[in-house]
Motif scaffolding. Structure first.
Motif, PDB file in Angstrom:
ATOM      1  N   THR A  44       0.831  -1.206   0.000  1.00  0.00           N
ATOM      2  CA  THR A  44       0.000   0.000   0.000  1.00  0.00           C
ATOM      3  C   THR A  44       0.865   1.256   0.000  1.00  0.00           C
ATOM      4  O   THR A  44       0.576   2.233  -0.703  1.00  0.00           O
ATOM      5  CB  THR A  44      -0.928   0.008   1.230  1.00  0.00           C
ATOM      6  OG1 THR A  44      -1.897  -1.036   1.087  1.00  0.00           O
ATOM      7  CG2 THR A  44      -1.658   1.338   1.369  1.00  0.00           C
ATOM      8  N   PHE A  45       1.948   1.247   0.768  1.00  0.00           N
ATOM      9  CA  PHE A  45       2.852   2.397   0.823  1.00  0.00           C
ATOM     10  C   PHE A  45       3.420   2.699  -0.562  1.00  0.00           C
ATOM     11  O   PHE A  45       3.442   3.848  -0.994  1.00  0.00           O
ATOM     12  CB  PHE A  45       3.980   2.122   1.818  1.00  0.00           C
ATOM     13  CG  PHE A  45       4.981   3.233   1.923  1.00  0.00           C
ATOM     14  CD1 PHE A  45       4.728   4.340   2.712  1.00  0.00           C
ATOM     15  CD2 PHE A  45       6.185   3.165   1.242  1.00  0.00           C
ATOM     16  CE1 PHE A  45       5.649   5.369   2.810  1.00  0.00           C
ATOM     17  CE2 PHE A  45       7.112   4.187   1.329  1.00  0.00           C
ATOM     18  CZ  PHE A  45       6.842   5.296   2.119  1.00  0.00           C
ATOM     19  N   THR A  46       3.868   1.678  -1.281  1.00  0.00           N
ATOM     20  CA  THR A  46       4.425   1.916  -2.616  1.00  0.00           C
ATOM     21  C   THR A  46       3.356   2.469  -3.559  1.00  0.00           C
ATOM     22  O   THR A  46       3.643   3.348  -4.387  1.00  0.00           O
ATOM     23  CB  THR A  46       5.020   0.633  -3.217  1.00  0.00           C
ATOM     24  OG1 THR A  46       3.985  -0.337  -3.420  1.00  0.00           O
ATOM     25  CG2 THR A  46       6.093   0.038  -2.311  1.00  0.00           C
ATOM     26  N   ALA A  83       3.399   6.371  -5.391  1.00  0.00           N
ATOM     27  CA  ALA A  83       3.235   6.592  -6.830  1.00  0.00           C
ATOM     28  C   ALA A  83       2.000   7.427  -7.145  1.00  0.00           C
ATOM     29  O   ALA A  83       2.074   8.411  -7.891  1.00  0.00           O
ATOM     30  CB  ALA A  83       3.150   5.247  -7.547  1.00  0.00           C
ATOM     31  N   SER A  84       0.856   7.068  -6.574  1.00  0.00           N
ATOM     32  CA  SER A  84      -0.411   7.672  -6.974  1.00  0.00           C
ATOM     33  C   SER A  84      -0.645   9.027  -6.318  1.00  0.00           C
ATOM     34  O   SER A  84      -0.778  10.048  -7.001  1.00  0.00           O
ATOM     35  CB  SER A  84      -1.559   6.719  -6.645  1.00  0.00           C
ATOM     36  OG  SER A  84      -2.794   7.241  -7.084  1.00  0.00           O
ATOM     37  N   ALA A 106      -0.718   2.982 -16.504  1.00  0.00           N
ATOM     38  CA  ALA A 106      -1.366   4.271 -16.795  1.00  0.00           C
ATOM     39  C   ALA A 106      -0.401   5.429 -16.564  1.00  0.00           C
ATOM     40  O   ALA A 106      -0.342   6.371 -17.369  1.00  0.00           O
ATOM     41  CB  ALA A 106      -2.609   4.424 -15.920  1.00  0.00           C
ATOM     42  N   LEU A 107       0.370   5.370 -15.494  1.00  0.00           N
ATOM     43  CA  LEU A 107       1.324   6.445 -15.214  1.00  0.00           C
ATOM     44  C   LEU A 107       2.422   6.490 -16.270  1.00  0.00           C
ATOM     45  O   LEU A 107       2.847   7.576 -16.700  1.00  0.00           O
ATOM     46  CB  LEU A 107       1.936   6.253 -13.826  1.00  0.00           C
ATOM     47  CG  LEU A 107       0.968   6.326 -12.636  1.00  0.00           C
ATOM     48  CD1 LEU A 107       1.726   6.184 -11.326  1.00  0.00           C
ATOM     49  CD2 LEU A 107       0.160   7.604 -12.658  1.00  0.00           C
ATOM     50  N   ALA A 108       2.882   5.318 -16.701  1.00  0.00           N
ATOM     51  CA  ALA A 108       3.926   5.278 -17.720  1.00  0.00           C
ATOM     52  C   ALA A 108       3.439   5.835 -19.053  1.00  0.00           C
ATOM     53  O   ALA A 108       4.226   6.355 -19.844  1.00  0.00           O
ATOM     54  CB  ALA A 108       4.419   3.841 -17.892  1.00  0.00           C
ATOM     55  N   PRO A 140       9.135   7.834 -12.994  1.00  0.00           N
ATOM     56  CA  PRO A 140       9.569   7.252 -11.726  1.00  0.00           C
ATOM     57  C   PRO A 140       8.401   6.821 -10.850  1.00  0.00           C
ATOM     58  O   PRO A 140       8.513   5.835 -10.109  1.00  0.00           O
ATOM     59  CB  PRO A 140      10.395   8.367 -11.074  1.00  0.00           C
ATOM     60  CG  PRO A 140      10.050   9.613 -11.794  1.00  0.00           C
ATOM     61  CD  PRO A 140       9.671   9.197 -13.181  1.00  0.00           C
ATOM     62  N   ALA A 141       7.268   7.533 -10.933  1.00  0.00           N
ATOM     63  CA  ALA A 141       6.088   7.105 -10.180  1.00  0.00           C
ATOM     64  C   ALA A 141       5.614   5.738 -10.657  1.00  0.00           C
ATOM     65  O   ALA A 141       5.270   4.860  -9.850  1.00  0.00           O
ATOM     66  CB  ALA A 141       4.974   8.135 -10.326  1.00  0.00           C
ATOM     67  N   ALA A 142       5.616   5.525 -11.976  1.00  0.00           N
ATOM     68  CA  ALA A 142       5.252   4.218 -12.524  1.00  0.00           C
ATOM     69  C   ALA A 142       6.222   3.148 -12.048  1.00  0.00           C
ATOM     70  O   ALA A 142       5.830   2.012 -11.743  1.00  0.00           O
ATOM     71  CB  ALA A 142       5.227   4.278 -14.047  1.00  0.00           C
ATOM     72  N   GLY A 143       7.514   3.502 -11.970  1.00  0.00           N
ATOM     73  CA  GLY A 143       8.509   2.544 -11.485  1.00  0.00           C
ATOM     74  C   GLY A 143       8.246   2.125 -10.057  1.00  0.00           C
ATOM     75  O   GLY A 143       8.410   0.939  -9.702  1.00  0.00           O
ATOM     76  N   VAL A 144       7.820   3.066  -9.210  1.00  0.00           N
ATOM     77  CA  VAL A 144       7.494   2.724  -7.821  1.00  0.00           C
ATOM     78  C   VAL A 144       6.292   1.781  -7.771  1.00  0.00           C
ATOM     79  O   VAL A 144       6.262   0.814  -7.001  1.00  0.00           O
ATOM     80  CB  VAL A 144       7.228   4.001  -7.004  1.00  0.00           C
ATOM     81  CG1 VAL A 144       6.727   3.650  -5.605  1.00  0.00           C
ATOM     82  CG2 VAL A 144       8.493   4.845  -6.900  1.00  0.00           C
TER      83      VAL A 144
END
Length: 429
Positions: free
Chosen positions: A210-212, A216-217, A279-281, A364-368
């Motif tokens: 959940t933290f990861t 990101a989100s 979606a983020l990527a 980087p958010a997508a990577g997380v």
């Protein structure tokens, strides 16, 4: 009052909390100008709310552990309403900062208790829908409450928006105090119970994932306006925030139904986390086609908000003897959500300060998010192997309560473990 109507009251409280949590970002320029501070300094009021939500609320819940869930919910809404009134009346930056911290504590008290109460108020086969309704109330705050608050602020100032949120909190308080039935077996967990839950490997893994997800989100959400401006040439982000929020409402409500129908919250959680990463990527590449940016935004909102439902369902299902362990785990998960949001915002700001083009911040958010998928599929799977399902965990005729426990045995290991438990799930009533 029927269980569905009672859950509706809890959803109204979540709507107020969601409006408060997300509306402040749009009020920061007006707050800075009024209180004679920079926008970045005004932004620390959001940090105060977030950190107190994550850290102070578990401590206060521990103090109030013997009061019972309904009393805790009423107390939380009183604190929330008073703090928002204090925010609206603040005459200095220091007063506003203190009021926002208190509001975050009230919101953090309310949200996990509302989720626990929603589950306790309905039959086992409707728990997923109940969780989805409570979370849907919070995401609805981003679709309806945030634009309404910003509209009020545009006409009457930022303080009027906070008075609106205060009014929402008071309406929810009145409903919960007068019409919510007693919630049996769902008292607020003590601090010792919370720490004990964190010491359980399966709970720790779910909370870590959940933290990861929220790094990101929610972290990226803080910088959505500059990201959209750089990636798609967007001027005003308000319509796109609506699209994100609409996706969130749909995802929250649909996730509950999927959990109830499939009985496999672990598989749903890892699927949603992978969808979020994808979606983020996609976001940085959508600028060349007008309107295409709406697609990843809707997917992001839907997957991000829906993810909370199976995660909370998994944590509540860990408790086979009562609600104390499940409530403690949900409280930890709620804290991890806002700690992740705070960490994501800090890391995103640091990246931008060091020269990263906002267009590429979603990568980087997508990577997380994808790192969370790997954590779910590897570490959690190892935990499941070391902690096999007890022989007495499956009781013939136990109905959906047994089904939830079987599912949660699989949840630690993601898709692979969910598949391993599939024959048991398929035979459950």
């Amino acid at each position: 009052m029927g269980g569905t109507r009672a859950v509706g009251l809890l959803a109204l409280g979540s709507f107020a909390v969601g409006t408060d949590a997300y509306a402040m970002a749009g009020l920061l320029p007006a707050i800075g100008a009024d209180l004679h501070v920079s926008v970045s300094l005004a932004g620390q009021t959001v940090t105060a709310f977030t950190l107190c939500y994550a850290l102070a609320a578990p401590l206060f819940s521990a103090v109030l552990a013997r009061w019972g869930t309904r009393t805790l919910l009423v107390t939380a809404l009183v604190v929330f309403a008073v703090a928002n009134a204090g925010s609206a009346l603040a005459g200095s930056y220091a007063e506003l900062l203190a009021a926002r911290a208190l509001s975050g504590a009230g919101a953090g008290l309310f949200t996990p208790a509302a989720a626990t109460a929603a589950v306790a108020l309905v039959p086992p086969e409707r728990r997923g829908r109940a969780l989805g309704l409570v979370l849907g109330g919070m995401s609805a705050g981003t679709v309806l409450g945030v634009p309404l608050g910003l509209l009020v602020a545009a006409g009457s100032g930022w303080r009027a928006a906070l008075w609106l949120i205060t009014g929402l909190g008071l309406v929810a308080l009145l409903g919960v105090a007068t019409a919510l039935p007693a919630v049996e077996g769902a008292a607020a967990p003590s601090l010792r119970a919370r720490l004990g839950a964190l010491a359980r490997p399966r709970v720790a893994v779910v909370v870590a994932v959940t933290f990861t997800q929220t790094v990101a989100s929610l972290g990226l959400y803080t910088y959505l306006e500059p990201v959209l401006h750089r990636a798609a040439g967007v001027g005003s982000a308000v319509p796109y925030l609506w699209a994100w929020g609409i996706g969130g409402v749909c995802g929250s409500l649909l996730a509950g139904t999927l959990v109830d129908r499939t009985g496999r919250p672990a598989l749903l959680a890892v699927t949603l986390l992978g969808t979020l990463g994808g979606a983020l990527a996609l976001l940085p590449w959508t600028g060349s086609v007008p309107g295409l940016v709406l697609l990843p935004l809707i997917l992001w909102g839907a997957a991000g908000w829906a993810f909370v439902v199976p995660q909370q369902h998994r944590l509540l299902a860990q408790d086979t003897t009562g609600s104390a362990a499940g409530a403690a785990a949900v409280g930890l998960n709620s804290s991890a959500t806002y700690l992740g949001g705070a960490a994501g915002s800090a890391l995103g700001g640091l990246a931008l300060a060091h020269g990263l083009d906002a267009r590429w911040l979603p990568l980087p958010a997508a990577g997380v998010a994808l790192a969370g998928v790997l954590l779910h599929l590897t570490v959690a799977r190892a935990v499941a192997r070391r902690a096999p399902l007890p022989a007495d965990a499956v009781t013939p005729g136990a109905g959906h309560a047994t089904d939830h426990r079987i599912t949660d045995h699989a949840n630690g290991g993601g898709a692979a473990d969910a598949t391993a438990a599939e024959p048991l799930e398929r035979n459950a009533p």
